[in-house]
Design a protein around this motif. Structure first.
Motif, PDB file in Angstrom:
ATOM      1  N   GLU A 184     -12.721 -55.733  48.063  1.00  0.00           N
ATOM      2  CA  GLU A 184     -12.049 -56.206  49.263  1.00  0.00           C
ATOM      3  C   GLU A 184     -11.079 -57.342  48.944  1.00  0.00           C
ATOM      4  O   GLU A 184      -9.939 -57.367  49.420  1.00  0.00           O
ATOM      5  CB  GLU A 184     -13.082 -56.678  50.294  1.00  0.00           C
ATOM      6  N   PRO A 233     -13.810 -58.090  57.315  1.00  0.00           N
ATOM      7  CA  PRO A 233     -13.428 -58.641  58.629  1.00  0.00           C
ATOM      8  C   PRO A 233     -13.021 -60.113  58.576  1.00  0.00           C
ATOM      9  O   PRO A 233     -12.128 -60.536  59.323  1.00  0.00           O
ATOM     10  CB  PRO A 233     -14.696 -58.438  59.465  1.00  0.00           C
ATOM     11  N   GLU A 248      -9.479 -60.305  57.272  1.00  0.00           N
ATOM     12  CA  GLU A 248      -8.505 -59.861  58.274  1.00  0.00           C
ATOM     13  C   GLU A 248      -8.142 -60.967  59.244  1.00  0.00           C
ATOM     14  O   GLU A 248      -7.024 -60.968  59.795  1.00  0.00           O
ATOM     15  CB  GLU A 248      -9.071 -58.663  59.037  1.00  0.00           C
ATOM     16  N   ARG A 249      -9.044 -61.903  59.469  1.00  0.00           N
ATOM     17  CA  ARG A 249      -8.795 -62.989  60.413  1.00  0.00           C
ATOM     18  C   ARG A 249      -8.108 -64.187  59.769  1.00  0.00           C
ATOM     19  O   ARG A 249      -7.805 -65.152  60.460  1.00  0.00           O
ATOM     20  CB  ARG A 249     -10.115 -63.429  61.052  1.00  0.00           C
ATOM     21  N   ARG A 269      -6.859 -57.262  48.923  1.00  0.00           N
ATOM     22  CA  ARG A 269      -6.073 -58.199  49.738  1.00  0.00           C
ATOM     23  C   ARG A 269      -5.077 -58.955  48.876  1.00  0.00           C
ATOM     24  O   ARG A 269      -3.892 -59.048  49.213  1.00  0.00           O
ATOM     25  CB  ARG A 269      -7.031 -59.172  50.438  1.00  0.00           C
TER      26      ARG A 269
END
Length: 321
Positions: free
Chosen positions: A214, A188, A191-192, A218
């Motif tokens: 993760e 999360p 994602e921001r 990305r």
């Protein structure tokens, strides 16, 4: 942890000393953080009221700018909603502005749906520093417990932050329940963050396979700087295809924990700890809102306030001893 390596002989190690090279600018920035200088630009006065709604439903009276301004002052001065309403009314009266004052009920209701502009990273790719802390929820105090014998435990939530190494500003924040662990919130946070990520640095709580996965998903070239656990062992593919974690373990074996801490720049993690300390001292250690959406808005506004304060001036250090 690396900082515990010299715990038994730390009193023999001299403390580092640094000198601030831009003290005049930094001192002026610190004073500016406490300056109560309020003004309304012509654009702010014009945009105080909400635009006319063409569809069905009630007409909003205040724009998002007006609600965000009130909630920002609330965060800075640690006020309740009614006191925030009074402060806005006093400022408008002192400035001689004929603008309507949002009442406390409107501020509470609009905080549920307010969209706060997310901060931007200083450059791309960005070097992220992640950490978390607890924020308590306001509830019955010690007087109520002593008076009525109630032993209700105060609730609290976890605040997860991502800091840009280059600017020291908070570029992402996530608020979760206290059951959520640090490693599960890396996704999360990423994602921001807009743009690519060059590295992610965290403490031992982020030593998990899913954290590496993760970050790699990305940006395949991103570096994960996380200290392996004390009982960590290399993977089965370490001899032929070592992972990033295997590389950290090899460096620790060759140089020790303190040597590894300096090699990948793990010491930069102190910046996100400074952000957490600044949050607790300036904003406070609790959440005043009651619902999840309002608490998320409160956290986003608090991060924006701290970033603005940091823009006023940052110290530049030079080690002298």
């Amino acid at each position: 942890m690396p900082f515990k390596s010299n715990a038994d002989r730390r009193h023999h190690v001299p403390k580092q000393r640094h000198r601030v090279t831009n003290w005049a600018e930094y001192d002026a920035g610190l004073r500016a953080r406490g300056s109560l200088t309020v003004w309304f630009t012509a654009e702010a006065v014009e945009g105080w009221g909400a635009e006319a709604r063409m569809g069905r439903g009630g007409q909003a009276k205040y724009s998002d700018l007006a609600i965000a301004t009130a909630l920002t002052l609330r965060a800075v001065f640690r006020l309740a909603l009614r006191q925030t309403e009074g402060l806005i009314g006093s400022l408008l009266q002192l400035l001689g502005l004929d603008l309507a004052v949002p009442d406390h009920s409107t501020l509470s209701r609009r905080a549920e749906t307010l969209e706060v502009v997310q901060p931007k990273a200083g450059g791309e790719p960005v070097h992220l520093l992640v950490d978390s802390t607890g924020l308590r929820l306001f509830g019955p105090g010690e007087w109520l417990i002593g008076k009525h014998g109630r032993k209700r435990r105060r609730g609290w939530k976890m605040l997860h932050l991502a800091t840009d190494t280059d600017t020291g500003q908070i570029v992402a924040s996530v608020l979760t329940d206290r059951e959520a662990d640090d490693g599960s919130q890396v996704g999360p946070l990423l994602e921001r963050v807009g743009g690519s990520v060059a590295s992610l640095t965290g403490d031992g709580a982020y030593d998990r396979d899913d954290v590496y996965a993760e970050v790699t998903a990305r940006d395949p070239d991103a570096v994960v700087v996380v200290p392996p656990r004390a009982n960590a062992v290399p993977s089965e593919t370490a001899p032929s295809h070592p992972t990033q974690r295997d590389t950290h373990l090899r460096c620790i074996t060759e140089r020790g924990r303190m040597g590894w801490q300096k090699a990948p720049g793990y010491n930069w993690r102190a910046l996100v700890e400074a952000d957490i300390s600044r949050w607790k001292r300036v904003i406070g250690d609790g959440l005043r809102s009651q619902t999840d959406r309002r608490q998320a808005t409160e956290v986003a506004i608090a991060a924006t306030v701290l970033n603005h304060m940091l823009e006023l001036g940052r110290p530049e250090y030079v080690r002298v001893a």
